[in-house]
Design an enzyme around this catalytic site. Structure first.
Site, PDB file in Angstrom:
ATOM      1  CG  ASP A 266      -7.771  -6.151   3.749  1.00 50.98           C
ATOM      2  OD1 ASP A 266      -6.824  -6.933   3.964  1.00 50.98           O
ATOM      3  OD2 ASP A 266      -7.624  -4.921   3.623  1.00 50.98           O
TER       4      ASP A 266
ATOM      5  CD  GLU B 122      -4.237  -7.041   1.644  1.00 52.95           C
ATOM      6  OE1 GLU B 122      -3.997  -6.392   2.683  1.00 52.95           O
ATOM      7  OE2 GLU B 122      -3.692  -8.118   1.393  1.00 52.95           O
TER       8      GLU B 122
ATOM      9  CB  THR C 284      -4.204  -0.543  -0.778  1.00 51.91           C
ATOM     10  OG1 THR C 284      -3.762  -1.860  -0.514  1.00 51.91           O
ATOM     11  CG2 THR C 284      -5.720  -0.528  -0.735  1.00 51.91           C
TER      12      THR C 284
ATOM     13  N   GLY D 259       0.828  -0.303   5.650  1.00 49.51           N
ATOM     14  CA  GLY D 259       1.402  -1.203   6.650  1.00 49.51           C
ATOM     15  C   GLY D 259       0.445  -2.254   7.176  1.00 49.51           C
TER      16      GLY D 259
ATOM     17  CB  THR E  76      -0.920  -0.058   1.240  1.00 50.57           C
ATOM     18  OG1 THR E  76      -1.728  -1.224   1.144  1.00 50.57           O
ATOM     19  CG2 THR E  76      -1.817   1.133   1.412  1.00 50.57           C
TER      20      THR E  76
ATOM     21  CB  SER F 135      -9.697  -0.546   4.985  1.00 49.94           C
ATOM     22  OG  SER F 135      -8.434   0.037   4.784  1.00 49.94           O
ATOM     23  CB  SER F 136      -5.589  -1.187   8.632  1.00 51.07           C
ATOM     24  OG  SER F 136      -5.944  -2.425   9.175  1.00 51.07           O
TER      25      SER F 136
HETATM   26  N1  GLU Z   1      -5.315  -3.960   2.679  1.00 49.61           N
HETATM   27  C1  GLU Z   1      -4.988  -3.169   3.797  1.00 49.61           C
HETATM   28  C2  GLU Z   1      -6.138  -2.283   4.163  1.00 49.61           C
HETATM   29  O1  GLU Z   1      -6.896  -1.892   3.343  1.00 49.61           O
HETATM   30  C3  GLU Z   1      -3.781  -2.343   3.612  1.00 49.61           C
HETATM   31  C4  GLU Z   1      -2.574  -3.170   3.400  1.00 49.61           C
HETATM   32  C5  GLU Z   1      -1.289  -2.388   3.526  1.00 49.61           C
HETATM   33  O2  GLU Z   1      -1.255  -1.359   4.152  1.00 49.61           O
HETATM   34  O3  GLU Z   1      -0.304  -2.824   2.993  1.00 49.61           O
HETATM   35  O4  GLU Z   1      -6.283  -1.944   5.282  1.00 49.61           O
END
Ligand code: GLU
Length: 582
Positions: free
Chosen positions: A442, A422, A420, A489, A402, A467-468
């Site tokens: 996710d 992912e 991202t 991350g 990301t 999502s994060s």
């Molecule tokens: N897929 C993750 C998300 O949407 C992010 C992955 C990443 O930060 O590498 O939260």
């Protein structure tokens, strides 16, 4: 100003000369110097100051594209489009045309913040058993990622198209020039991309990735090589001409559907799923933090989790401490654990599940959670905020792939965007010169626990996975711009973003100091970190918090702050980004 006492001091081999390569006139001579530069990389300053406008992103070529657009009078949204188009080419391991994004936009005139949601969605044919095998057992993660089933409808371009209709200044079709040129003429493979090509990530050896990253002589592209991508140029032409419809309908859509229908584990994704995709926009999720207001996107983004962590820290004395204080890091880690426990339990797509947001962010509830910090670690579990539904535990796994972008234009409008595919190179499958996301992994692989309680983040048809990603913009109480920041991350994003906000707002560090400062990711009973001085490690160990250091906690933070004299930006020394402005 208090100084950070420990931070990553990595020297970053950013391709300075590559910045020059976007100009065709310079291309011939640049080819030589670029190679020299890669063999003997100059140390490029990652931070910058500017008076009028600024960009910070993960690759200097993308930053240059953004700055050029701003210099031509473009808006932050125009710049975001140009930056995304370049990142999808030069940093394909992280984001691109086949991925999704969340963005917070600040409008300097109205002082309003808007959240844009370009999250991928599951096909209409997806069921909550998507990631279970024939016997009802969870699929191994890599098998799920490489399957056709991992790809959701890509939303990043549709989101940018929507935001451009709202706030673009330059014509959409004019924003792809730099990316198009780099695709046609070739761009210089950066050390980080080369590292990903040579990595053990299963996507790196997937057939499409192998084909794209192998030279005519049969060897893989390495740092300093020039990589051309004619298919990507053709895809950009379609998108420049037709907007998001160029991706979500017509030949590219057809190719996406065909590619994900191939085995192993073919998808049900249809042309209708692509054509029916709609990004969302809404008021941003804004909450006070001390003297400021922090704005993030809404669920299913990482915004709520970050807001919970800040809300817990609001009830601690971390602001009176500094980065050399072990107690400060203890409070930081405990707030993180509490916030992760709540967000893992309760956050899912609000169009499908009840997310008890008001209860989770209620100051009284957060005060009660802060009282659980204590003097030593103990077990942490989710809380019981008002309106909490009965949901089951979560079983989501999120590795990193990301990118984060922050932009401010000459009018003072701001974008903070996390984008991202992912995982590294998404699903490893390519169409039209770009990688398809694996964002559907996710979702929680298990839809229920043993008692049948449903996970908030279970798969559902047309649903968006949690999502994060939590791009943030910080304002004064009068809604004037203070700072913008964010990071990739995976699930560690919440910890990275919390660190940068505490470092900027409480510890008054500069953006470069704040992004470089060591990371500490505390989640459940796991405490991983960059390097910390021994006294802090010892203090935390005495509080029952043994840090495992050097665990490759790899943030990709970018941050910009406003000062009376202009803007200051910083980029994470763990990756290849820079801040630049004028
Ligand atoms: N897929 C993750 C998300 O949407 C992010 C992955 C990443 O930060 O590498 O939260």
């Amino acid at each position: 100003m208090r100084r950070p006492i420990f931070a990553l001091g990595l020297s970053v081999s950013v391709l300075a000369a590559a910045l020059a390569s976007a100009s065709p006139a310079a291309a011939q001579t640049a080819a030589l110097t670029e190679r020299t530069a890669v063999a003997n990389p100059p140390r490029v300053e990652q931070s910058a100051t500017s008076r009028h406008a600024m960009v910070a992103a993960a690759n200097p070529l993308a930053v240059k594209a953004g700055v050029d657009v701003l210099e031509a009078g473009g808006s932050v949204i125009d710049a975001a489009v140009a930056i995304q188009a370049v990142l999808g080419l030069v940093e394909p391991q992280s984001s691109g045309l086949g991925g999704g994004a969340f963005m917070v936009y600040y409008d300097a005139k109205t002082r309003q913040t808007t959240a844009y949601d370009g999250r991928e969605t599951a096909p209409a044919g997806a069921t909550n058993r998507l990631f279970l095998d024939e016997n009802g057992k969870r699929l191994p993660f890599a098998e799920a990622v490489l399957g056709g089933i991992s790809t959701g409808v890509p939303g990043a371009i549709a989101m940018l198209d929507m935001a451009h209709r709202d706030h673009g200044k330059l014509p959409w079709a004019k924003l792809f020039g730099e990316a198009h040129l780099l695709a046609e003429d070739g761009f210089i493979v950066s050390p980080r991309l080369a590292g990903m090509i040579a990595s053990k990530a299963p996507q790196a050896s997937a057939p499409d990735a192998k084909r794209y990253f192998t030279k005519a002589d049969g060897t893989p592209y390495v740092a300093g090589d020039r990589l051309k991508n004619a298919d990507y140029a053709r895809s950009l032409e379609r998108i420049a001409k037709y907007g998001a419809s160029g991706l979500l309908t017509g030949t590219l859509a057809q190719q996406i559907v065909e590619r994900v229908h191939e085995g192993p584990r073919p998808s049900t994704l249809s042309l209708a799923d692509l054509a029916n995709y709609r990004p969302h926009s809404s008021a941003a999720l804004c909450r006070p933090y001390r003297l400021y207001i922090v704005c993030t996107p809404q669920a299913p983004s990482g915004g709520p989790g970050l807001q919970i962590a800040l809300g817990v820290l609001e009830h601690t004395d971390i602001g009176k401490r500094d980065a050399s204080d072990e107690k400060a890091w203890f409070e930081f880690a405990q707030a993180s654990r509490l916030a992760y426990a709540d967000r893992d339990r309760y956050v899912g797509d609000p169009a499908f599940v009840k997310v008890p947001l008001e209860g989770l962010l209620d100051p009284e509830y957060l005060k009660g959670r802060a009282a659980e910090i204590g003097e030593k670690t103990g077990p942490v579990t989710f809380g019981r905020p008002k309106g909490a539904p009965d949901v089951g535990p979560d079983a989501t796994n999120e590795p990193g792939g990301t990118s984060h972008i922050v932009i401010i234009d000459a009018q003072g409008n701001v974008v903070s965007m996390t984008t991202t595919v992912e995982s590294i190179f998404g699903s490893g499958r390519m169409v039209g010169g770009f990688f398809l996301n694996n964002q559907l992994t996710d979702f929680s692989f298990s839809p229920t626990d043993e008692d049948g309680a449903k996970a908030a983040n279970a798969v559902g048809p047309g649903k968006r996975p949690r999502s994060s990603m939590a791009p943030a913009i910080v304002l004064t109480p009068q809604h004037r711009f203070v700072a913008a920041a964010g990071s990739p991350g995976g699930s560690a994003i919440q910890a990275y973003n919390l660190k940068v906000l505490v470092a900027l707002l409480d510890w008054k560090m500069t953006p470069q100091e704040a992004v470089s400062l060591s990371n500490l990711v505390a989640k459940g009973d796991s405490y991983s970190a960059d390097t910390f001085p021994q006294p802090i490690m010892d203090g935390l160990a005495a509080r029952n918090m043994p840090l495992s250091t050097g665990k490759g906690e790899e943030s990709g933070l970018q941050a910009i702050i406003a000062t009376p004299k202009g803007y200051i930006g910083g980029a994470d020394p763990r990756r290849e980004g820079v801040a630049r402005g004028f």
